[in-house]
Design a protein around this motif. Structure first.
Motif, mmCIF file in Angstrom:
data_model
loop_
_atom_site.group_PDB
_atom_site.id
_atom_site.type_symbol
_atom_site.label_atom_id
_atom_site.label_comp_id
_atom_site.label_asym_id
_atom_site.label_seq_id
_atom_site.Cartn_x
_atom_site.Cartn_y
_atom_site.Cartn_z
ATOM 1 N N ASN A 137 0.985 -1.305 -0.011
ATOM 2 C CA ASN A 137 -0.097 -0.228 -0.124
ATOM 3 C C ASN A 137 0.741 1.182 -0.058
ATOM 4 O OD1 ASN A 137 -2.559 -1.358 -0.014
ATOM 5 N ND2 ASN A 137 -2.555 -1.339 2.300
ATOM 6 N N ARG A 158 -4.519 6.846 -1.655
ATOM 7 C CA ARG A 158 -4.003 5.601 -1.467
ATOM 8 C C ARG A 158 -4.055 4.589 -2.621
ATOM 9 N NH1 ARG A 158 -7.134 1.747 2.622
ATOM 10 N NH2 ARG A 158 -8.108 1.234 0.767
ATOM 11 N N THR A 159 -3.038 3.895 -2.854
ATOM 12 C CA THR A 159 -3.131 2.953 -4.053
ATOM 13 C C THR A 159 -2.595 1.744 -3.368
ATOM 14 O OG1 THR A 159 -2.581 2.668 -6.265
ATOM 15 C CG2 THR A 159 -0.888 3.829 -4.953
ATOM 16 N N ARG A 160 -2.149 0.646 -4.567
ATOM 17 C CA ARG A 160 -1.417 -0.621 -3.984
ATOM 18 C C ARG A 160 -0.963 -1.209 -5.317
ATOM 19 N NH1 ARG A 160 -1.543 -4.290 -0.361
ATOM 20 N NH2 ARG A 160 -1.477 -6.423 -1.019
ATOM 21 N N GLU A 197 -12.741 -2.338 3.176
ATOM 22 C CA GLU A 197 -11.295 -2.323 3.379
ATOM 23 C C GLU A 197 -10.579 -3.562 2.766
ATOM 24 O OE1 GLU A 197 -9.011 -0.383 4.425
ATOM 25 O OE2 GLU A 197 -10.423 1.377 4.714
ATOM 26 N N LEU A 199 -10.557 -4.742 -0.489
ATOM 27 C CA LEU A 199 -10.558 -4.803 -1.885
ATOM 28 C C LEU A 199 -9.090 -4.513 -2.399
ATOM 29 C CD1 LEU A 199 -13.715 -2.837 -2.979
ATOM 30 C CD2 LEU A 199 -13.401 -5.280 -2.743
ATOM 31 N N ASP A 200 -8.444 -5.321 -3.476
ATOM 32 C CA ASP A 200 -7.229 -4.759 -4.081
ATOM 33 C C ASP A 200 -7.050 -3.920 -5.027
ATOM 34 O OD1 ASP A 200 -5.232 -7.134 -3.103
ATOM 35 O OD2 ASP A 200 -7.306 -8.014 -3.156
ATOM 36 N N ALA A 201 -8.399 -3.779 -5.783
ATOM 37 C CA ALA A 201 -8.623 -2.743 -7.000
ATOM 38 C C ALA A 201 -10.005 -2.851 -7.258
ATOM 39 C CB ALA A 201 -7.729 -3.202 -8.070
ATOM 40 N N ARG A 258 -9.063 5.923 -2.850
ATOM 41 C CA ARG A 258 -8.870 4.841 -1.921
ATOM 42 C C ARG A 258 -8.330 3.594 -2.710
ATOM 43 N NH1 ARG A 258 -9.641 5.247 3.010
ATOM 44 N NH2 ARG A 258 -9.751 3.072 3.268
ATOM 45 N N LEU A 259 -8.568 3.353 -3.782
ATOM 46 C CA LEU A 259 -7.924 2.227 -4.532
ATOM 47 C C LEU A 259 -7.850 2.464 -5.897
ATOM 48 C CD1 LEU A 259 -11.288 0.041 -3.392
ATOM 49 C CD2 LEU A 259 -8.736 -0.343 -2.932
#
Length: 580
Positions: A137, A158-160, A197, A199-201, A258-259
């Motif tokens: 993250n 926020r990203t991942r 909270e 989820l990956d994408a 958020r994603l």
């Protein structure tokens, strides 16, 4: 909606400190046939309203997308002056510094840089940040340097990143959405996904924006909120303005912040029922040549969306692939740019099986087929803008038939396909299915949008021989976020006229395990070592900005089974915490 309102802050941090945990017009031809200054983006009227004043600064939030193990795209748009609004083509260049860190307070900045934006990109900034750790993250932000907006900071996003190619994740989880029409309602589905909270994408399967003018395609009782510009969008400025309007929706802004998104387009990002040489909703006599309009829509999309594009100019390609370790590989398709024109009623129905017709284009079909049959991943997931399961429409009651005939001229006795879907290009589908079957590939799942309704289908090699014959995968179709579906079209209460049609459709199409034609919402999709599951969630009222959501049903396909089965409970949000 929230404990505090982040939309009035120029330094909104969309982490747990401000976002607490909480528990086509024509597109409908297939489904209807079955049923008969900062972030001041909300006016006093409530969520999703148009800005009450001309915004300067980071008025369209931030976004990220296309995560790979070592990189991710981050995006924003700066408005340097009141005159330099989206689509204006004016405004001084602005230097933006960007930072990406492992913590929301930016105590551990791992990458940073600068980019200059100006009217040539509509003052949008898109940075492909490299050198990142896999499966991690990150937080990111932009800061304006110089001019009237010197010192303005963007919201924090926020990203991942994706897992490493040789890793073996236990599970992955994605929000799945499509068909979000601004005029038809508010984007509560985006809000509910942003509150999760686990989820990956986010997989966005198309129709992120709509091209229609005001009042041309709204909700059941008219437009909930008006489109900008007021006319149908055709020029580059038009498309830029429309994208900008959508990105002022607070729920969409929240989800983007958020994603990361993995997105593709369908038709409404350009024009309804588009193909390689035109569109149903394009009139060359009044709207110019199609190539110019398509180029305008493409340029605006690439400017305003956090997508990674291969090639440039007329060779730029949106279809692309994402590896999530050895667990899953996601192939995102573009089924509008290269397709032949849709077959028409009458004699045209007989052309759908021609081997010379294509929905994907030869190069993309080869890329898709070779990718699926050679993938080392356990699950082959396809982001598929239009439905691939074969469909046969049963005879309909008189009232529903009248509605369908008025729209698309479907005969009373029904037709065996919808030519805007893969049914209109059955040779392409047969080649793909034959290749999957011949190679003995299992665990292929198509995730689909487009038709505003919900479906769970098995994908038979020969539909007439189902369930005895072989299947090559499954398909899960998510409903629209807001775009009108069947009860909206027929002007009837939900779950009335459509229920009998759903049952009749399943009786004729035995590989369709679930169909629901009325509700709006979203999906949550998980791939795990033991199986893949889609949960369907429906919002109570798309015209209510604070609409609640409920779990409707879930279908699961076990590892190696190639068939979907209904399960009783949705995925537990507490069972997956990416980056924790």
């Amino acid at each position: 909606m929230f404990g505090c309102d982040p939309r009035v802050s120029d330094n909104w941090l969309p982490d747990r400190t401000t976002l607490p945990s909480l528990s086509r017009r024509t597109l409908l031809r297939s489904s209807a046939a079955l049923a008969g200054v900062g972030l001041s983006v909300a006016a006093a009227g409530g969520a999703g309203a148009a800005p009450s004043a001309t915004p300067v600064g980071f008025a369209h939030g931030v976004a990220s997308g296309d995560p790979l193990p070592d990189r991710v795209i981050i995006w924003t748009r700066i408005t340097p002056s009141a005159a330099a609004q989206p689509g204006s083509g004016v405004g001084e260049p602005v230097s933006l510094t960007w930072e990406i860190a492992t913590d929301p307070s930016f105590g551990s900045v791992v990458r940073s840089g600068a980019v200059t934006v100006g009217p040539d990109t509509d003052h949008t900034a898109k940075v492909d940040v490299t050198g990142l750790r896999a499966n991690t993250n990150y937080h990111y932000r932009f800061t304006a340097r110089g001019g009237a907006v010197d010192g303005h900071e963007s919201p924090v996003g926020r990203t991942r990143t994706a897992p490493a190619p040789d890793s073996d994740p236990e599970r992955l989880r994605f929000g799945v959405v499509s068909c979000s029409n601004w005029e038809a309602g508010y984007f509560a589905s985006y809000r509910h996904l942003a509150e999760r909270e686990d989820l990956d994408a986010i997989l966005h399967l198309g129709d992120y924006v709509y091209e229609y003018g005001r009042g041309e395609y709204g909700a059941r009782n008219g437009s909930v909120r008006p489109h900008d510009p007021a006319h149908e969008i055709v020029s580059l400025a038009d498309y830029r303005i429309r994208h900008a309007q959508y990105k002022t929706d607070p729920d969409l802004m929240s989800l983007h912040a958020r994603l990361p998104f993995i997105a593709t387009w369908d038709d409404h990002e350009s024009a309804d029922n588009s193909f390689d040489g035109g569109a149903e909703n394009h009139n060359p006599a009044t709207e110019g040549d199609w190539a110019t309009r398509k180029a305008n829509s493409t340029r605006a999309y690439f400017e305003w969306m956090p997508v990674r594009v291969t090639g440039s100019g007329t060779e730029a390609a949106l279809y692309r692939r994402f590896r999530y370790g050895t667990l899953a590989e996601i192939s995102m398709l573009d089924l509008r740019t290269y397709r032949d024109e849709q077959a028409s009623a009458g004699a045209g129905w007989r052309t759908v099986d021609s081997p010379d017709r294509t929905v994907a284009g030869r190069a993309q079909m080869d890329w898709l087929t070779n990718g699926i049959v050679s993938s080392p991943a356990r699950w082959k997931v396809v982001g598929n803008p239009v439905m691939i399961a074969p469909c046969v429409f049963p005879p309909l009651d008189q009232r529903t038939t009248a509605a369908v005939t008025e729209m698309v001229g479907v005969p009373d006795a029904g037709i065996p396909f919808n030519t805007d879907q893969w049914d209109g290009y059955s040779a392409d589908r047969r080649r793909l299915f034959d290749a999957i079957a011949s190679a003995g590939i299992d665990n292929t799942v198509f995730l689909t949008g487009d038709i505003h309704t919900s479906w769970a289908c098995d994908l038979p090699v020969d539909a007439a021989n189902y369930p005895a014959g072989a299947t090559v995968g499954t398909e899960f179709v998510v409903p629209s976020v807001t775009s009108p579906n069947i009860d909206d079209m027929l002007q009837v209460p939900p779950r009335t006229a459509t229920v009998a049609a759903e049952e009749a459709f399943k009786a004729v199409n035995r590989h369709v395990r679930y169909v629901e034609l009325d509700s709006h919402g979203y999906g949550v999709f998980e791939v795990a070592r033991s199986g893949a599951q889609m949960d369907w969630y429906y919002v109570t009222d798309p015209t209510d900005p604070r609409a609640a959501a409920r779990h409707a049903t879930s279908y699961r396909v076990a590892d190696g089974s190639q068939r979907a089965q209904q399960v009783g409970a949705p995925l537990d949000p507490a069972s997956h915490r990416p980056g924790r």
